[in-house]
Design a protein around this motif. Structure first.
Motif, PDB file in Angstrom:
ATOM      1  N   VAL A 141       0.833  -1.195   0.000  1.00  0.00           N
ATOM      2  CA  VAL A 141       0.000   0.000   0.000  1.00  0.00           C
ATOM      3  C   VAL A 141       0.868   1.245   0.000  1.00  0.00           C
ATOM      4  O   VAL A 141       0.613   2.196  -0.733  1.00  0.00           O
ATOM      5  N   VAL A 142       1.914   1.246   0.803  1.00  0.00           N
ATOM      6  CA  VAL A 142       2.797   2.413   0.873  1.00  0.00           C
ATOM      7  C   VAL A 142       3.515   2.616  -0.459  1.00  0.00           C
ATOM      8  O   VAL A 142       3.669   3.742  -0.928  1.00  0.00           O
ATOM      9  N   GLU A 143       3.963   1.525  -1.088  1.00  0.00           N
ATOM     10  CA  GLU A 143       4.661   1.647  -2.367  1.00  0.00           C
ATOM     11  C   GLU A 143       3.738   2.183  -3.459  1.00  0.00           C
ATOM     12  O   GLU A 143       4.167   2.931  -4.327  1.00  0.00           O
ATOM     13  N   TYR A 144       2.463   1.798  -3.421  1.00  0.00           N
ATOM     14  CA  TYR A 144       1.519   2.205  -4.463  1.00  0.00           C
ATOM     15  C   TYR A 144       0.624   3.369  -4.034  1.00  0.00           C
ATOM     16  O   TYR A 144      -0.370   3.660  -4.695  1.00  0.00           O
ATOM     17  N   MET A 145       0.956   4.052  -2.944  1.00  0.00           N
ATOM     18  CA  MET A 145       0.138   5.153  -2.444  1.00  0.00           C
ATOM     19  C   MET A 145      -0.060   6.257  -3.487  1.00  0.00           C
ATOM     20  O   MET A 145      -1.171   6.744  -3.644  1.00  0.00           O
ATOM     21  N   PRO A 146       0.971   6.693  -4.223  1.00  0.00           N
ATOM     22  CA  PRO A 146       0.727   7.727  -5.245  1.00  0.00           C
ATOM     23  C   PRO A 146      -0.282   7.288  -6.302  1.00  0.00           C
ATOM     24  O   PRO A 146      -1.112   8.075  -6.742  1.00  0.00           O
ATOM     25  N   TRP A 147      -0.208   6.020  -6.703  1.00  0.00           N
ATOM     26  CA  TRP A 147      -1.165   5.526  -7.698  1.00  0.00           C
ATOM     27  C   TRP A 147      -2.582   5.459  -7.127  1.00  0.00           C
ATOM     28  O   TRP A 147      -3.548   5.779  -7.822  1.00  0.00           O
ATOM     29  N   ILE A 148      -2.694   5.055  -5.880  1.00  0.00           N
ATOM     30  CA  ILE A 148      -4.011   4.965  -5.241  1.00  0.00           C
ATOM     31  C   ILE A 148      -4.621   6.364  -5.123  1.00  0.00           C
ATOM     32  O   ILE A 148      -5.787   6.581  -5.475  1.00  0.00           O
ATOM     33  N   GLY A 182      -3.775   9.095  -6.835  1.00  0.00           N
ATOM     34  CA  GLY A 182      -4.011   9.625  -8.180  1.00  0.00           C
ATOM     35  C   GLY A 182      -5.266   9.051  -8.808  1.00  0.00           C
ATOM     36  O   GLY A 182      -6.042   9.768  -9.448  1.00  0.00           O
ATOM     37  N   GLY A 183      -5.474   7.756  -8.640  1.00  0.00           N
ATOM     38  CA  GLY A 183      -6.682   7.128  -9.182  1.00  0.00           C
ATOM     39  C   GLY A 183      -7.950   7.663  -8.510  1.00  0.00           C
ATOM     40  O   GLY A 183      -8.951   7.925  -9.178  1.00  0.00           O
ATOM     41  N   GLY A 184      -7.886   7.844  -7.204  1.00  0.00           N
ATOM     42  CA  GLY A 184      -9.049   8.405  -6.492  1.00  0.00           C
ATOM     43  C   GLY A 184      -9.341   9.823  -6.940  1.00  0.00           C
ATOM     44  O   GLY A 184     -10.491  10.192  -7.166  1.00  0.00           O
ATOM     45  N   PHE A 185      -8.293  10.638  -7.097  1.00  0.00           N
ATOM     46  CA  PHE A 185      -8.464  12.015  -7.559  1.00  0.00           C
ATOM     47  C   PHE A 185      -9.018  12.039  -8.980  1.00  0.00           C
ATOM     48  O   PHE A 185      -9.890  12.850  -9.308  1.00  0.00           O
ATOM     49  N   ALA A 186      -8.534  11.137  -9.841  1.00  0.00           N
ATOM     50  CA  ALA A 186      -9.030  11.062 -11.216  1.00  0.00           C
ATOM     51  C   ALA A 186     -10.510  10.673 -11.240  1.00  0.00           C
ATOM     52  O   ALA A 186     -11.289  11.215 -12.030  1.00  0.00           O
ATOM     53  N   LEU A 187     -10.923   9.755 -10.382  1.00  0.00           N
ATOM     54  CA  LEU A 187     -12.338   9.369 -10.314  1.00  0.00           C
ATOM     55  C   LEU A 187     -13.214  10.538  -9.850  1.00  0.00           C
ATOM     56  O   LEU A 187     -14.308  10.745 -10.371  1.00  0.00           O
TER      57      LEU A 187
END
Length: 175
Positions: free
Chosen positions: A46-53, A55-60
Motif C-alpha cells: 500500500v505504501v509503495e503504491y500510495m501515489p497511484w491509489i 491519483g486514481g481516487g483524484f481522477a475518479l
C-alpha cells in the motif's frame, strides 16, 4: 491395586491436556506470526503504491465532477423552464443530492418586490398553533382579569370557569 489405576488415568489425562494446551499455544503463536507477516507485506504494498491509489481516487473524483457538470449543462434549459414556472416565482429552490449530503440553492426569495433586498427572517411572521392546554390557561387568566377589573361578578366567574373547564373550546370575549 484398584486405587492406583484411577490415579494413573487422572495423571494421564492431566499430562495429555497439558501437552494439548502447549500445542495450541504454539499453534496460536505461529498463526500470529503469519498474520503479522501478511500485514507487513500488505501495508508495504500500500505504501509503495500510495501515489497511484491517490491519483486514481483524484481522477475518479474529477471524472464524476465532469460528468455531473456536463449533464447539468445539458439539462440547464429544462431547469430554467421549470424555475420560471409561476409556482416557483419569488421562491428559493433547494436541490439535495446524495440523500441530503450535498445541496444546491437556486434563486432567492424576494421580500417586497425588490430583488436586491433579501428576506430577513425576523420580518416574516411565524404561524404556529397554540397548545390546547395553554389556550385553556390563557382563557382562564382572562377570566381572572375580568373578575379583578370588576367587569364580571363572582357568580359569573364561577359559571364561566366551570364552562371553560368542561369545554376548552369556548370563546372568551375580551373587554
Amino acid at each position: 491395586m484398584k486405587s492406583e489405576k484411577p490415579e494413573k488415568k487422572k495423571e494421564d489425562k492431566g499430562l495429555f491436556s497439558g501437552v494439548m494446551v502447549a500445542y495450541l499455544v504454539l499453534l496460536l503463536h505461529v498463526l500470529l506470526l503469519v498474520l503479522v507477516a501478511v500485514a507487513v507485506v500488505f501495508f508495504r504494498g500500500v505504501v509503495e503504491y500510495m501515489p497511484w491509489i491517490l491519483g486514481g481516487g483524484f481522477a475518479l473524483i474529477l471524472l464524476s465532477g465532469y460528468l455531473f457538470f456536463r449533464k447539468f449543462r445539458k439539462n440547464a434549459e429544462k431547469l430554467r423552464e421549470v424555475l420560471s414556472d409561476p409556482v416557483f416565482r419569488d421562491r428559493a429552490v433547494e436541490v439535495k443530492l446524495f440523500g441530503g449530503v450535498a445541496s444546491l440553492r437556486l434563486g432567492q426569495p424576494v421580500a417586497s418586490g425588490n430583488p436586491a433586498e433579501p428576506i430577513l427572517l425576523d420580518r416574516v411572521p411565524v404561524m404556529q398553533l397554540e397548545d390546547p392546554e395553554a389556550q385553556r390557561l390563557r382563557r382562564l387568566d382572562q377570566l381572572v382579569r375580568l373578575l379583578d377589573q370588576g367587569l364580571i361578578s363572582p357568580e359569573e366567574f364561577g359559571r364561566l370557569k366551570n364552562e371553560l373547564l368542561a369545554d376548552p373550546t369556548m370563546p372568551i370575549i375580551n373587554p
